[in-house]
Scaffold this active site. Structure first.
Site, PDB file in Angstrom:
ATOM      1  N   ASN A   9       0.868  -1.185   0.000  1.00  0.00           N
ATOM      2  CA  ASN A   9       0.000   0.000   0.000  1.00  0.00           C
ATOM      3  C   ASN A   9       0.906   1.237   0.000  1.00  0.00           C
ATOM      4  OD1 ASN A   9      -1.797   2.060   0.546  1.00  0.00           O
ATOM      5  ND2 ASN A   9      -2.253   1.394   2.646  1.00  0.00           N
ATOM      6  N   TRP A  10       0.964   1.901  -1.147  1.00  0.00           N
ATOM      7  CA  TRP A  10       1.849   3.071  -1.253  1.00  0.00           C
ATOM      8  C   TRP A  10       1.256   4.316  -0.592  1.00  0.00           C
ATOM      9  CZ3 TRP A  10       4.467   3.267  -6.808  1.00  0.00           C
ATOM     10  CH2 TRP A  10       5.393   2.205  -6.898  1.00  0.00           C
ATOM     11  N   LYS A  11      -0.013   4.245  -0.220  1.00  0.00           N
ATOM     12  CA  LYS A  11      -0.693   5.415   0.403  1.00  0.00           C
ATOM     13  C   LYS A  11      -0.524   6.640  -0.488  1.00  0.00           C
ATOM     14  CE  LYS A  11       0.241   3.299   4.829  1.00  0.00           C
ATOM     15  NZ  LYS A  11       0.275   3.443   6.265  1.00  0.00           N
ATOM     16  N   HIS A  93      -9.210   0.844   5.428  1.00  0.00           N
ATOM     17  CA  HIS A  93      -7.919   1.061   6.091  1.00  0.00           C
ATOM     18  C   HIS A  93      -8.141   2.030   7.257  1.00  0.00           C
ATOM     19  CE1 HIS A  93      -3.803   2.316   6.810  1.00  0.00           C
ATOM     20  NE2 HIS A  93      -3.414   1.270   6.113  1.00  0.00           N
ATOM     21  N   GLU A  95      -6.559   4.454   8.273  1.00  0.00           N
ATOM     22  CA  GLU A  95      -6.360   5.878   7.946  1.00  0.00           C
ATOM     23  C   GLU A  95      -7.611   6.460   7.290  1.00  0.00           C
ATOM     24  OE1 GLU A  95      -2.674   5.374   5.838  1.00  0.00           O
ATOM     25  OE2 GLU A  95      -1.686   4.865   7.719  1.00  0.00           O
ATOM     26  N   GLU A 163      -4.912  -5.357  10.798  1.00  0.00           N
ATOM     27  CA  GLU A 163      -3.914  -4.309  10.967  1.00  0.00           C
ATOM     28  C   GLU A 163      -4.160  -3.560  12.280  1.00  0.00           C
ATOM     29  OE1 GLU A 163      -2.103  -3.115   6.932  1.00  0.00           O
ATOM     30  OE2 GLU A 163      -3.750  -1.749   7.383  1.00  0.00           O
ATOM     31  N   GLY A 169       3.034   1.776  10.790  1.00  0.00           N
ATOM     32  CA  GLY A 169       4.032   2.836  10.634  1.00  0.00           C
ATOM     33  C   GLY A 169       4.786   3.177  11.910  1.00  0.00           C
ATOM     34  N   SER A 209       3.899  -2.621  10.261  1.00  0.00           N
ATOM     35  CA  SER A 209       5.350  -2.649  10.464  1.00  0.00           C
ATOM     36  C   SER A 209       5.993  -3.971  10.038  1.00  0.00           C
ATOM     37  CB  SER A 209       5.707  -2.309  11.916  1.00  0.00           C
ATOM     38  OG  SER A 209       5.305  -0.984  12.216  1.00  0.00           O
ATOM     39  N   GLY A 230       2.904  -1.251   4.233  1.00  0.00           N
ATOM     40  CA  GLY A 230       2.948   0.163   3.868  1.00  0.00           C
ATOM     41  C   GLY A 230       4.361   0.581   3.516  1.00  0.00           C
ATOM     42  N   GLY A 231       5.079   1.147   4.493  1.00  0.00           N
ATOM     43  CA  GLY A 231       6.397   1.739   4.261  1.00  0.00           C
ATOM     44  C   GLY A 231       7.368   0.847   3.498  1.00  0.00           C
TER      45      GLY A 231
HETATM   46  C1  PEP Z   1      -0.472  -0.066   6.255  1.00  0.00           C
HETATM   47  O1  PEP Z   1      -0.612   1.133   6.218  1.00  0.00           O
HETATM   48  O2  PEP Z   1      -1.341  -0.800   5.765  1.00  0.00           O
HETATM   49  C2  PEP Z   1       0.721  -0.592   6.896  1.00  0.00           C
HETATM   50  C3  PEP Z   1       0.694  -1.839   7.281  1.00  0.00           C
HETATM   51  O3  PEP Z   1       1.777   0.267   7.062  1.00  0.00           O
HETATM   52  P1  PEP Z   1       3.263  -0.109   7.592  1.00  0.00           P
HETATM   53  O4  PEP Z   1       3.662  -1.369   6.913  1.00  0.00           O
HETATM   54  O5  PEP Z   1       4.093   1.060   7.174  1.00  0.00           O
HETATM   55  O6  PEP Z   1       3.148  -0.259   9.057  1.00  0.00           O
END
Ligand code: PEP
Length: 249
Positions: A9-11, A93, A95, A163, A169, A209, A230-231
């Site tokens: 997920n590049w957000k 999600h 967010e 999640e 993050g 993470s 994500g990251g």
């Molecule tokens: C996400 O936003 O779905 C996520 C899991 O982010 P990260 O891997 O950066 O914690």
């Protein structure tokens, strides 16, 4: 056997220059034994989908509107995203639940629309730190599952991502027992609602993470069929390490 899935997920990150990461990812995994998905910002879906044609990488979206078309300035429908080349969409999600006040019923309506448009729907659930500390995690997840997942769900059109909000993050990850407890719970709720056949065929992702360094131990947990990342999905080199760990399970 559920096919494993590594989803990135590049957000709100990425411009045309970022498409080079997709090329690198496809080249690093020319014949993957797991499904690989990148969900870039909507501005890149069309180009990204064209760029990955014929490779083992798929392209998804990060949200959709519940309606197919109409007077909804700035929104994108599932039909439009599919038309642009997306095969999957992330919904619910945390967010979006927070930034856009999305509730379970909104996510269910979006999921119905996405499934009707032929998209695989990745529905996210997860508890806050306060909810975990108050020992409410399973109640919260149970409510999110029953409220967000539509009746028409199958193993083909639904993926569930667990999640924990406090792990996204932050570099914090639940213990492997905590991940296993929630994934086993999600599996049993799906089996109870949809029957064993469908309930056992829905893929369950862990997200929060995930990095190349912790992926292998997370993927060894029961009922973890992959990750939503994500990251560490922004750079092909990082995401590749996670894909390698998933292929090794
Ligand atoms: C996400 O936003 O779905 C996520 C899991 O982010 P990260 O891997 O950066 O914690």
């Amino acid at each position: 056997m559920r096919q494993k899935l590594a989803a990135g997920n590049w957000k709100m990150n990425g411009t045309k220059a970022s498409l080079a990461e997709l090329d690198a990812l496809a080249k690093a995994h020319p014949d993957p034994s797991v499904d690989i998905l990148i969900c870039p910002p909507a501005t890149l879906i069309d180009r990204a989908a064209q760029g990955v044609q014929g490779t083992g990488v798929g392209i998804g979206a990060q949200d959709c509107h519940a309606e197919t078309s109409g007077a909804h300035t700035g929104d994108l429908s599932a039909t439009m995203l599919a038309d642009a080349g997306a095969t999957h969409v992330i919904l619910g999600h945390s967010e979006r639940r927070e930034d856009h006040a999305e509730h379970n019923k909104d996510i269910r309506a979006k999921a119905r629309s996405a499934m009707d448009a032929g998209l695989v729907t990745i529905i996210c659930v997860g508890e806050s730190l306060e909810q975990r500390e108050a020992a409410n995690t399973l109640d919260i997840i149970g409510g999110q599952l029953s409220g967000s997942i539509p009746d028409q769900s199958t193993g083909e059109n639904l993926v569930v991502a667990y999640e924990p909000i406090w792990a996204i993050g932050t570099g914090k990850v639940p213990t492997l027992d905590e991940i296993g407890e929630v994934h086993d719970f999600i599996r049993s709720r799906l089996e109870h609602r949809f029957g064993e056949g469908v309930g056992r065929s829905v893929r369950l992702l862990y997200g929060g993470s995930v990095k190349p360094g912790n992926a292998a131990e997370i993927f060894a947990v029961s009922n973890v069929d992959g990750a939503l990342v994500g990251g560490a999905s922004l750079k092909a080199a990082d995401f590749s390490g996670i894909i390698d760990a998933l292929e090794a399970v």
